[in-house]
Design an enzyme around this catalytic site. Structure first.
Site, PDB file in Angstrom:
ATOM      1  N   ALA A   1       0.815  -1.228   0.000  1.00  0.00           N
ATOM      2  CA  ALA A   1       0.000   0.000   0.000  1.00  0.00           C
ATOM      3  C   ALA A   1       0.846   1.274   0.000  1.00  0.00           C
ATOM      4  O   ALA A   1       0.310   2.361   0.125  1.00  0.00           O
ATOM      5  CB  ALA A   1      -0.928  -0.011   1.215  1.00  0.00           C
ATOM      6  N   SER A   2       2.165   1.134  -0.147  1.00  0.00           N
ATOM      7  CA  SER A   2       3.012   2.328  -0.021  1.00  0.00           C
ATOM      8  C   SER A   2       3.023   3.181  -1.275  1.00  0.00           C
ATOM      9  O   SER A   2       3.417   4.342  -1.230  1.00  0.00           O
ATOM     10  CB  SER A   2       4.447   1.916   0.337  1.00  0.00           C
ATOM     11  OG  SER A   2       5.026   1.188  -0.720  1.00  0.00           O
ATOM     12  N   ARG A   3       2.636   2.627  -2.405  1.00  0.00           N
ATOM     13  CA  ARG A   3       2.654   3.418  -3.643  1.00  0.00           C
ATOM     14  C   ARG A   3       1.777   2.733  -4.701  1.00  0.00           C
ATOM     15  O   ARG A   3       1.213   1.668  -4.466  1.00  0.00           O
ATOM     16  CB  ARG A   3       4.082   3.579  -4.162  1.00  0.00           C
ATOM     17  CG  ARG A   3       4.766   2.262  -4.456  1.00  0.00           C
ATOM     18  CD  ARG A   3       6.107   2.465  -5.144  1.00  0.00           C
ATOM     19  NE  ARG A   3       6.573   1.212  -5.698  1.00  0.00           N
ATOM     20  CZ  ARG A   3       7.614   0.518  -5.227  1.00  0.00           C
ATOM     21  NH1 ARG A   3       8.303   0.972  -4.210  1.00  0.00           N
ATOM     22  NH2 ARG A   3       7.954  -0.630  -5.800  1.00  0.00           N
TER      23      ARG A   3
ATOM     24  N   ASN B   1      -2.308  -7.101  -3.224  1.00  0.00           N
ATOM     25  CA  ASN B   1      -1.869  -6.225  -4.311  1.00  0.00           C
ATOM     26  C   ASN B   1      -0.363  -6.272  -4.557  1.00  0.00           C
ATOM     27  O   ASN B   1       0.073  -6.142  -5.696  1.00  0.00           O
ATOM     28  CB  ASN B   1      -2.293  -4.784  -3.974  1.00  0.00           C
ATOM     29  CG  ASN B   1      -1.495  -3.776  -4.772  1.00  0.00           C
ATOM     30  OD1 ASN B   1      -1.752  -3.538  -5.944  1.00  0.00           O
ATOM     31  ND2 ASN B   1      -0.474  -3.190  -4.143  1.00  0.00           N
TER      32      ASN B   1
ATOM     33  N   SER C   1      -2.871  -9.918 -13.456  1.00  0.00           N
ATOM     34  CA  SER C   1      -2.394  -9.052 -14.539  1.00  0.00           C
ATOM     35  C   SER C   1      -2.900  -9.580 -15.861  1.00  0.00           C
ATOM     36  O   SER C   1      -3.109 -10.785 -16.026  1.00  0.00           O
ATOM     37  CB  SER C   1      -0.864  -9.048 -14.566  1.00  0.00           C
ATOM     38  OG  SER C   1      -0.401  -8.449 -15.763  1.00  0.00           O
TER      39      SER C   1
ATOM     40  N   TYR D   1       6.801 -14.137 -13.704  1.00  0.00           N
ATOM     41  CA  TYR D   1       5.694 -13.237 -13.359  1.00  0.00           C
ATOM     42  C   TYR D   1       4.367 -13.751 -13.924  1.00  0.00           C
ATOM     43  O   TYR D   1       3.338 -13.782 -13.236  1.00  0.00           O
ATOM     44  CB  TYR D   1       6.024 -11.847 -13.903  1.00  0.00           C
ATOM     45  CG  TYR D   1       5.039 -10.748 -13.594  1.00  0.00           C
ATOM     46  CD1 TYR D   1       5.018 -10.136 -12.342  1.00  0.00           C
ATOM     47  CD2 TYR D   1       4.139 -10.292 -14.552  1.00  0.00           C
ATOM     48  CE1 TYR D   1       4.127  -9.099 -12.061  1.00  0.00           C
ATOM     49  CE2 TYR D   1       3.252  -9.258 -14.289  1.00  0.00           C
ATOM     50  CZ  TYR D   1       3.251  -8.660 -13.036  1.00  0.00           C
ATOM     51  OH  TYR D   1       2.372  -7.634 -12.768  1.00  0.00           O
ATOM     52  N   VAL D   2       4.387 -14.188 -15.177  1.00  0.00           N
ATOM     53  CA  VAL D   2       3.162 -14.701 -15.806  1.00  0.00           C
ATOM     54  C   VAL D   2       2.674 -15.957 -15.074  1.00  0.00           C
ATOM     55  O   VAL D   2       1.474 -16.117 -14.828  1.00  0.00           O
ATOM     56  CB  VAL D   2       3.398 -14.985 -17.309  1.00  0.00           C
ATOM     57  CG1 VAL D   2       2.224 -15.755 -17.905  1.00  0.00           C
ATOM     58  CG2 VAL D   2       3.627 -13.688 -18.075  1.00  0.00           C
TER      59      VAL D   2
ATOM     60  N   LYS E   1       1.056 -14.836 -11.864  1.00  0.00           N
ATOM     61  CA  LYS E   1      -0.219 -14.133 -12.066  1.00  0.00           C
ATOM     62  C   LYS E   1      -1.313 -15.091 -12.568  1.00  0.00           C
ATOM     63  O   LYS E   1      -2.474 -14.974 -12.174  1.00  0.00           O
ATOM     64  CB  LYS E   1      -0.036 -12.963 -13.036  1.00  0.00           C
ATOM     65  CG  LYS E   1       0.818 -11.821 -12.465  1.00  0.00           C
ATOM     66  CD  LYS E   1       0.204 -11.241 -11.207  1.00  0.00           C
ATOM     67  CE  LYS E   1       0.919  -9.993 -10.712  1.00  0.00           C
ATOM     68  NZ  LYS E   1       0.357  -9.464  -9.467  1.00  0.00           N
TER      69      LYS E   1
ATOM     70  N   ILE F   1      -0.654  -0.012 -16.379  1.00  0.00           N
ATOM     71  CA  ILE F   1      -1.000   1.073 -15.460  1.00  0.00           C
ATOM     72  C   ILE F   1       0.251   1.902 -15.169  1.00  0.00           C
ATOM     73  O   ILE F   1       1.333   1.339 -14.941  1.00  0.00           O
ATOM     74  CB  ILE F   1      -1.569   0.508 -14.129  1.00  0.00           C
ATOM     75  CG1 ILE F   1      -2.682  -0.536 -14.390  1.00  0.00           C
ATOM     76  CG2 ILE F   1      -2.066   1.628 -13.222  1.00  0.00           C
ATOM     77  CD1 ILE F   1      -3.918  -0.039 -15.086  1.00  0.00           C
TER      78      ILE F   1
END
Ligand code: NAI
Length: 244
Positions: free
Chosen positions: A11-13, A87, A139, A152-153, A156, A185
């Site tokens: 939640a920091s950014r 997140n 994602s 990563y894929v 996700k 994003i």
């Protein structure tokens, strides 16, 4: 209706911060977590101003011990967590041919295992309350694949499978489990990408613009709301029409 409490990881950014602010504005108490959020005065102040009640807890998703300890600390101060937003995420891109075990493991650990261990921590409370919202940030590449992101894929796509498995398993306790799949994003995660890749991405987006963290936060807020109670096991695309 009771005031709900939402815990957001990372939640920091970026998307996580926008989500914390959005849920705060929807009237929820916020437990904002990230690796080092407790010493981040600027973020603490911004989220505290928006939320009825805000709590900040350091949590490293790469460490199951840190996850357990962070939830224990949070649950000393808030009665329960009604909404969990998984997140936080990292990338360690590279071609499969040269990918190091550390690169593979760290992304799977934080993005997939970390989310699962966090879910395990909120389940006793949600089961007791017969109410819960779990929202996993996956994602678009978990749906369509992407070169140089095998780690990563996989993580996700794994989150999408996890979402569907748990949607079925937890429905009996009125706990919904959904995923939000952002496209491109504008955050720190994408800021460093080469211009050539950004141009190629933009050309594939029907709405002809990159998304903002707030675009994703709005989708999360809907799935976290009372109104979304009959939606579970769903993957909500927030990608400007990049993939449909
Ligand atoms: P970001 O890099 O701006 O922020 C990531 C957040 O996760 C930060 O708060 C960071 O401190 C936290 N984090 C990283 N490693 C952690 C760890 N080991 N333990 C605890 N917290 C940790 O990323 P962004 O862009 O806001 O992304 C948020 C989520 O959305 C990620 O899961 C990402 O994969 C996903 N996403 C982002 C897209 C984009 O275009 N930016 C597209 C699709 C998905």
């Amino acid at each position: 209706m009771p005031t709900r409490t939402a815990l957001i990881t990372g939640a920091s950014r970026g998307i996580g911060k926008a989500t914390a602010l959005r849920l705060a504005r929807a009237g929820m108490n916020i437990v904002a977590t990230s690796r080092e959020i407790e010493s981040n005065e600027a973020v603490r102040e911004e989220i505290s101003r928006a939320a009825p009640r805000a709590l900040f807890v350091n949590m490293d998703l790469a460490s199951p011990d840190s996850i357990r300890a962070a939830f224990a600390r949070a649950l000393e101060q808030v009665e329960r967590i009604d909404v969990l937003v998984n997140n936080a995420g990292i990338t360690r891109d590279g071609l499969a041919l040269r990918m190091k075990p550390e690169q593979w493991q760290s992304v799977l650990e934080v993005n997939l295992s970390g989310a699962f261990y966090a879910i395990q921590q909120v389940l006793p409370g949600m089961v007791r309350e017969r109410w819960g919202r779990i929202i996993n940030i996956t994602s678009v590449v978990g749906q369509m694949g992407n070169a140089a992101q095998a780690n990563y894929v996989s993580a996700k796509a794994g989150l999408i499978g996890l979402t569907k498995a748990l949607a079925r398993e937890l429905a009996r306790w009125n706990i919904t489990v959904n995923a939000v799949a952002p496209g491109f994003i504008e955050t720190d995660m994408t800021a460093g990408l080469p211009q050539q890749i950004k141009d190629r991405m933009l050309a594939a987006i029907a709405l002809e613009r990159f998304g903002k963290p707030e675009d994703v936060a709005g989708a999360v807020a809907f799935l976290a709301s009372e109104e979304a109670g009959y939606i579970t096991g769903h993957v909500l695309n927030v990608n400007g029409g990049m993939y449909m």
